[in-house]
Design an enzyme around this catalytic site. Structure first.
Site, short mmCIF file in Angstrom:
data_model
loop_
_atom_site.label_atom_id
_atom_site.label_comp_id
_atom_site.label_asym_id
_atom_site.label_seq_id
_atom_site.Cartn_x
_atom_site.Cartn_y
_atom_site.Cartn_z
N HIS A 16 28.19 38.00 46.35
CA HIS A 16 29.24 37.45 46.69
C HIS A 16 30.47 38.11 47.46
O HIS A 16 30.50 39.46 47.00
CB HIS A 16 30.01 36.85 45.34
CG HIS A 16 31.49 36.05 45.48
ND1 HIS A 16 32.78 36.74 45.96
CD2 HIS A 16 31.53 34.62 45.67
CE1 HIS A 16 33.58 35.67 45.96
NE2 HIS A 16 33.07 34.43 45.50
N ASP A 18 33.61 38.95 47.57
CA ASP A 18 34.48 39.90 46.50
C ASP A 18 33.87 41.00 46.00
O ASP A 18 34.17 42.09 45.73
CB ASP A 18 35.36 38.81 45.79
CG ASP A 18 36.15 37.97 46.56
OD1 ASP A 18 36.88 38.55 47.59
OD2 ASP A 18 36.63 37.00 46.21
N LYS A 19 32.76 40.40 45.32
CA LYS A 19 31.97 41.35 44.48
C LYS A 19 31.20 42.49 45.35
O LYS A 19 31.06 43.71 45.05
CB LYS A 19 30.84 40.60 43.79
CG LYS A 19 31.36 40.09 42.53
CD LYS A 19 31.60 41.22 41.46
CE LYS A 19 32.67 41.05 40.90
NZ LYS A 19 33.52 42.01 40.14
N GLU A 44 39.89 50.55 48.35
CA GLU A 44 39.57 49.20 48.56
C GLU A 44 38.75 48.79 49.63
O GLU A 44 38.89 49.67 50.66
CB GLU A 44 40.88 48.59 48.16
CG GLU A 44 41.63 48.92 46.97
CD GLU A 44 42.84 47.81 46.77
OE1 GLU A 44 42.85 46.79 46.77
OE2 GLU A 44 43.99 48.44 46.20
N GLU A 57 43.79 55.81 48.86
CA GLU A 57 43.82 56.99 48.58
C GLU A 57 42.89 57.80 48.22
O GLU A 57 41.86 57.22 47.26
CB GLU A 57 45.20 57.35 47.77
CG GLU A 57 46.47 56.65 48.50
CD GLU A 57 46.56 55.11 48.15
OE1 GLU A 57 46.92 54.57 49.38
OE2 GLU A 57 46.19 54.52 47.10
N LYS A 164 26.94 31.61 42.88
CA LYS A 164 28.22 31.40 41.75
C LYS A 164 27.62 30.61 40.89
O LYS A 164 26.67 29.57 40.96
CB LYS A 164 29.19 30.79 42.35
CG LYS A 164 29.82 31.34 43.35
CD LYS A 164 31.19 30.59 44.11
CE LYS A 164 32.45 30.80 43.11
NZ LYS A 164 33.75 30.40 43.55
N PHE A 228 23.24 25.49 51.60
CA PHE A 228 24.13 26.81 51.51
C PHE A 228 23.54 27.84 52.18
O PHE A 228 22.91 28.72 51.74
CB PHE A 228 24.33 27.18 50.00
CG PHE A 228 25.38 28.21 49.80
CD1 PHE A 228 26.00 28.91 50.80
CD2 PHE A 228 25.65 28.55 48.49
CE1 PHE A 228 27.02 29.99 50.59
CE2 PHE A 228 26.30 29.90 48.24
CZ PHE A 228 27.07 30.41 49.13
N ASP A 236 32.84 33.49 54.00
CA ASP A 236 34.29 33.71 53.25
C ASP A 236 34.60 35.33 53.52
O ASP A 236 33.68 36.04 53.49
CB ASP A 236 33.98 33.48 51.89
CG ASP A 236 33.92 31.79 51.79
OD1 ASP A 236 34.93 31.32 52.38
OD2 ASP A 236 32.95 31.40 51.35
N ALA A 237 35.73 35.64 53.56
CA ALA A 237 36.38 37.07 53.46
C ALA A 237 36.10 37.54 51.94
O ALA A 237 36.18 36.77 50.84
CB ALA A 237 37.58 37.14 53.98
N ARG A 242 39.42 40.93 43.71
CA ARG A 242 39.78 39.58 43.51
C ARG A 242 39.18 38.80 42.28
O ARG A 242 39.50 37.56 42.25
CB ARG A 242 39.76 39.06 44.82
CG ARG A 242 40.61 37.84 45.16
CD ARG A 242 40.72 37.40 46.52
NE ARG A 242 39.63 37.49 47.57
CZ ARG A 242 39.69 37.23 48.66
NH1 ARG A 242 40.91 37.01 49.29
NH2 ARG A 242 38.74 37.06 49.44
N LYS A 243 38.31 39.43 41.94
CA LYS A 243 37.50 38.62 40.75
C LYS A 243 37.75 39.22 39.24
O LYS A 243 36.58 39.51 38.77
CB LYS A 243 35.80 38.39 41.12
CG LYS A 243 35.55 37.65 42.22
CD LYS A 243 35.83 36.25 41.69
CE LYS A 243 35.44 35.22 42.90
NZ LYS A 243 36.55 35.25 43.87
N LYS A 263 38.89 52.60 41.31
CA LYS A 263 40.18 53.42 40.82
C LYS A 263 39.39 54.58 39.75
O LYS A 263 38.36 53.92 38.89
CB LYS A 263 41.05 52.71 39.98
CG LYS A 263 41.80 51.47 41.06
CD LYS A 263 42.58 50.64 40.15
CE LYS A 263 43.56 49.63 40.77
NZ LYS A 263 44.18 48.63 40.08
N LYS A 267 43.88 56.02 36.56
CA LYS A 267 44.48 54.65 36.40
C LYS A 267 44.43 53.83 35.33
O LYS A 267 43.17 53.46 34.81
CB LYS A 267 44.16 53.90 37.93
CG LYS A 267 44.36 54.34 39.34
CD LYS A 267 44.17 55.69 39.44
CE LYS A 267 44.30 56.22 41.18
NZ LYS A 267 44.08 57.34 41.43
N ASP A 269 44.98 51.05 34.77
CA ASP A 269 44.56 49.61 34.98
C ASP A 269 43.00 49.53 34.36
O ASP A 269 42.78 48.43 34.02
CB ASP A 269 44.69 49.30 36.47
CG ASP A 269 45.91 48.91 36.89
OD1 ASP A 269 46.77 48.50 35.99
OD2 ASP A 269 46.48 48.83 38.14
#
Length: 372
Positions: A16, A18-19, A44, A57, A164, A228, A236-237, A242-243, A263, A267, A269
């Site tokens: 995918h 994003d993945k 990123e 960074e 998906k 498909f 798709d971008a 994003r997931k 990261k 971090k 997060d």
């Protein structure tokens, strides 16, 4: 009177868009940590068609080539054939990577004791499954892992890397009682007729995953939009991070908003979300609750968390910190960033494997182990 409700979670394949970006970011992170365990990384990726943008960074003594690492990750994700819409020989790569801000670096400290940013993180666990994960998400991940294994086996080379899955379960009085719906879409070769594709998805992926959860009433929607052929970044971008709901608990618990991939563990997060998961799972394993959500909050540069809070079902949330203390566990000390990094050994190159099929509920990750 018992009440029945529905709950749905989704997962996506490693191909995918994003993945794919998550995998690129974590592949670069792992390469840095393999040479320099103290590397500070926040990288990123964004991809569309034949253009990849790497930004962020990087402060490290490691000698890495982000562009070559990105190409390696793209091939691992399944884009090793231009037929799937991404040609690594034609990919244009733009790199905008600077050193970490000196002010952030000073706040974190040389030893990584201080939090790399302010923020709030959540961890969650439930007794619905043996892995402590929500059933709907667990099944959605299983479908995507089965899809991945099938196409890598070579027996179904017609399946493309982009896919998906979505699973809906029925709950009665808050407990899962069965599967009502499965939605599964897979990129595929034009050589594979839609009817045959649906047979493969049903017989080779859905049925083996559902096993004893199958029923005569569940609804299967397999490539419901039809063919498909065009997938991945050609369709798709993609963007790192994003997931985050796929990465965590499929919507069954809250999320603080911060993404994980790319990261380093200073971090919070990332590292504090892992610590919160470990704490929540420990609560379930001790039998203190059926469902447990943990929230941690930090101030940038500070060692101890601003707060540690619990919400539970079937257990006494207000007394959990005291119960841990009675068990010899100081949760605030346990959640100092340096303590998390050391306890979970997070300065190792272990992150590329987290980039698909979720960060939690999987064997081999230290945050899934019991608290010492």
């Amino acid at each position: 009177m018992s009440q029945t409700s529905l709950f749905t979670s989704e997962s996506v394949s490693r191909g995918h868009p994003d993945k794919l970006c998550d995998l690129i970011s974590d592949t670069i992170l792992d390469a840095c940590l393999a040479q320099d365990p103290d590397a500070r990384v926040a990288v990123e990726a964004a991809i569309k068609s034949q253009r990849l943008f790497l930004f962020g960074e990087l402060t490290t003594t490691a000698d890495v080539d982000p562009a070559e690492l990105a190409l390696q990750a793209i091939r691992v994700a399944g884009y090793d054939d231009p037929a799937w819409g991404l040609d690594t020989d034609r990919l244009a790569i733009t790199i905008e990577i600077d050193r970490q801000s000196r002010e952030i670096a000073a706040g974190v400290g040389e030893d990584g004791a201080g939090a790399g940013d302010q923020g709030l993180m959540f961890g969650f666990a439930t007794d619905e499954t043996t892995t402590g994960m929500p059933l709907a998400l667990s099944l959605a991940h299983d479908l995507m892992e089965r899809h991945d294994a099938l196409r890598r086996s070579g027996s179904t080379w017609h399946l493309g890397p982009d896919a998906k899955a979505q699973v809906t379960i029925a709950r009665r009085d808050g407990r899962p009682v069965g599967v009502t719906d499965v939605v599964l879409s897979s990129q595929h070769s034009p050589d594979l007729p839609l009817r045959q594709l649906r047979d493969i998805l049903r017989e080779e992926i859905v049925y083996p995953v559902l096993r004893d959860l199958r029923s005569d009433t569940e609804r299967l929607q397999l490539n419901p939009a039809g063919t498909f052929h065009l997938g991945g970044p050609a369709a798709d971008a993609g963007l790192t991070g994003r997931k985050i709901i796929v990465d965590t608990y499929g919507g069954a618990a809250r999320h603080g908003g911060g993404a994980f991939s790319g990261k380093d563990p200073t971090k919070v997060d990332r590292s504090a979300a892992y610590a919160a998961r470990q704490i929540a799972r420990d609560v379930i394993n001790r039998g203190w609750a059926r469902r447990c959500e943990v929230q941690l909050a930090y101030a940038i540069g500070e060692e101890r968390p601003v707060s540690v809070a619990f919400e539970t079902e079937g257990g006494p949330a207000p007394t959990l910190i005291a119960r841990f203390r009675e068990a010899g566990v100081d949760l605030h000390a346990l959640c100092i960033p340096r303590a998390i990094i050391d306890r979970l050994e997070l300065r190792r190159p272990i992150y590329a494997r987290t980039a698909a099929f979720g960060h939690f509920g999987r064997e081999g990750f230290p945050w899934e182990a019991a608290l010492a």
